[in-house]
Design a protein around this motif. Structure first.
Motif, PDB file in Angstrom:
ATOM      1  N   LEU A  26       0.853  -1.177   0.000  1.00  0.00           N
ATOM      2  CA  LEU A  26       0.000   0.000   0.000  1.00  0.00           C
ATOM      3  C   LEU A  26       0.891   1.229   0.000  1.00  0.00           C
ATOM      4  N   TYR A  43      -2.540   0.423  -4.448  1.00  0.00           N
ATOM      5  CA  TYR A  43      -2.239  -0.940  -4.015  1.00  0.00           C
ATOM      6  C   TYR A  43      -1.546  -1.695  -5.136  1.00  0.00           C
ATOM      7  N   THR A  75      -8.087  -6.503   4.472  1.00  0.00           N
ATOM      8  CA  THR A  75      -8.614  -5.690   3.375  1.00  0.00           C
ATOM      9  C   THR A  75      -8.897  -4.237   3.753  1.00  0.00           C
ATOM     10  N   LYS A  76      -8.927  -3.905   5.035  1.00  0.00           N
ATOM     11  CA  LYS A  76      -9.280  -2.554   5.464  1.00  0.00           C
ATOM     12  C   LYS A  76      -8.050  -1.747   5.868  1.00  0.00           C
ATOM     13  N   TRP A  89     -11.008   2.675   4.552  1.00  0.00           N
ATOM     14  CA  TRP A  89     -11.201   2.227   3.171  1.00  0.00           C
ATOM     15  C   TRP A  89     -11.029   0.719   3.129  1.00  0.00           C
ATOM     16  N   GLU A  90     -11.793   0.073   2.282  1.00  0.00           N
ATOM     17  CA  GLU A  90     -11.670  -1.376   2.106  1.00  0.00           C
ATOM     18  C   GLU A  90     -11.318  -1.670   0.651  1.00  0.00           C
ATOM     19  N   LEU A  91     -10.363  -2.575   0.485  1.00  0.00           N
ATOM     20  CA  LEU A  91     -10.011  -3.051  -0.850  1.00  0.00           C
ATOM     21  C   LEU A  91     -10.925  -4.226  -1.175  1.00  0.00           C
ATOM     22  N   THR A  97     -10.624  -2.452  -6.115  1.00  0.00           N
ATOM     23  CA  THR A  97     -11.483  -1.306  -5.867  1.00  0.00           C
ATOM     24  C   THR A  97     -11.370  -0.865  -4.409  1.00  0.00           C
ATOM     25  N   PHE A  98     -11.088   0.422  -4.203  1.00  0.00           N
ATOM     26  CA  PHE A  98     -11.123   1.000  -2.868  1.00  0.00           C
ATOM     27  C   PHE A  98     -12.547   1.479  -2.603  1.00  0.00           C
ATOM     28  N   HIS A 100     -14.970   3.346   0.216  1.00  0.00           N
ATOM     29  CA  HIS A 100     -14.981   4.150   1.434  1.00  0.00           C
ATOM     30  C   HIS A 100     -16.043   3.608   2.385  1.00  0.00           C
TER      31      HIS A 100
END
Length: 131
Positions: A26, A43, A75-76, A89-91, A97-98, A100
């Motif tokens: 990241l 990422y 993922t967060k 934010w989560e991937l 995809t990020f 929110h």
């Protein structure tokens, strides 16, 4: 890959470098120019290709500069912003995809540091407002 979400260029000042256990990387960068600072998250599944924008898996433009970020789980990501806010934010979409999830204003000045507890149940932040 949803290219419409990925910014066209990486911001000039690198603020965050965080590795995942599986080798993913990241990056967080801020513009630090103009009247309002912007930031971006990137990422990379393969760190060797960073910071090549064309080879990132996912990226998102932020509406504020960032100062720190930490993985909260697999993922967060919790991001400390120059506005005094924190954002989660989560991937998603296999790290393409990020998304929110949440924001909060926690400080009266720039967030300087974010840390996540073991077990990822709690996070703390420090700021230039000394809180």
């Amino acid at each position: 890959m949803p290219m419409e979400q990925i910014p066209a260029a990486m911001d000039r000042h690198m603020d965050v470098v965080r590795c995942r256990g599986d080798g993913g990387l990241l990056l967080g960068a801020s513009s630090l120019s103009g009247r309002y600072w912007l930031g971006s998250l990137w990422y990379y599944e393969t760190p060797e290709v960073a910071p090549d924008v064309e080879k990132c898996t996912g990226g998102v433009q932020l509406e504020a500069g960032l100062s720190d970020a930490q993985w909260a789980d697999d993922t967060k990501v919790i991001v400390g912003l120059d506005t005094g806010g924190l954002a989660v934010w989560e991937l998603t979409d296999d790290f393409h995809t990020f998304l929110h999830l949440h924001s909060a204003v926690s400080h009266d000045d720039i967030v300087t540091c974010v840390s996540v507890s073991v077990g990822s149940k709690k996070a703390v932040s420090a700021g230039a407002d000394r809180w």
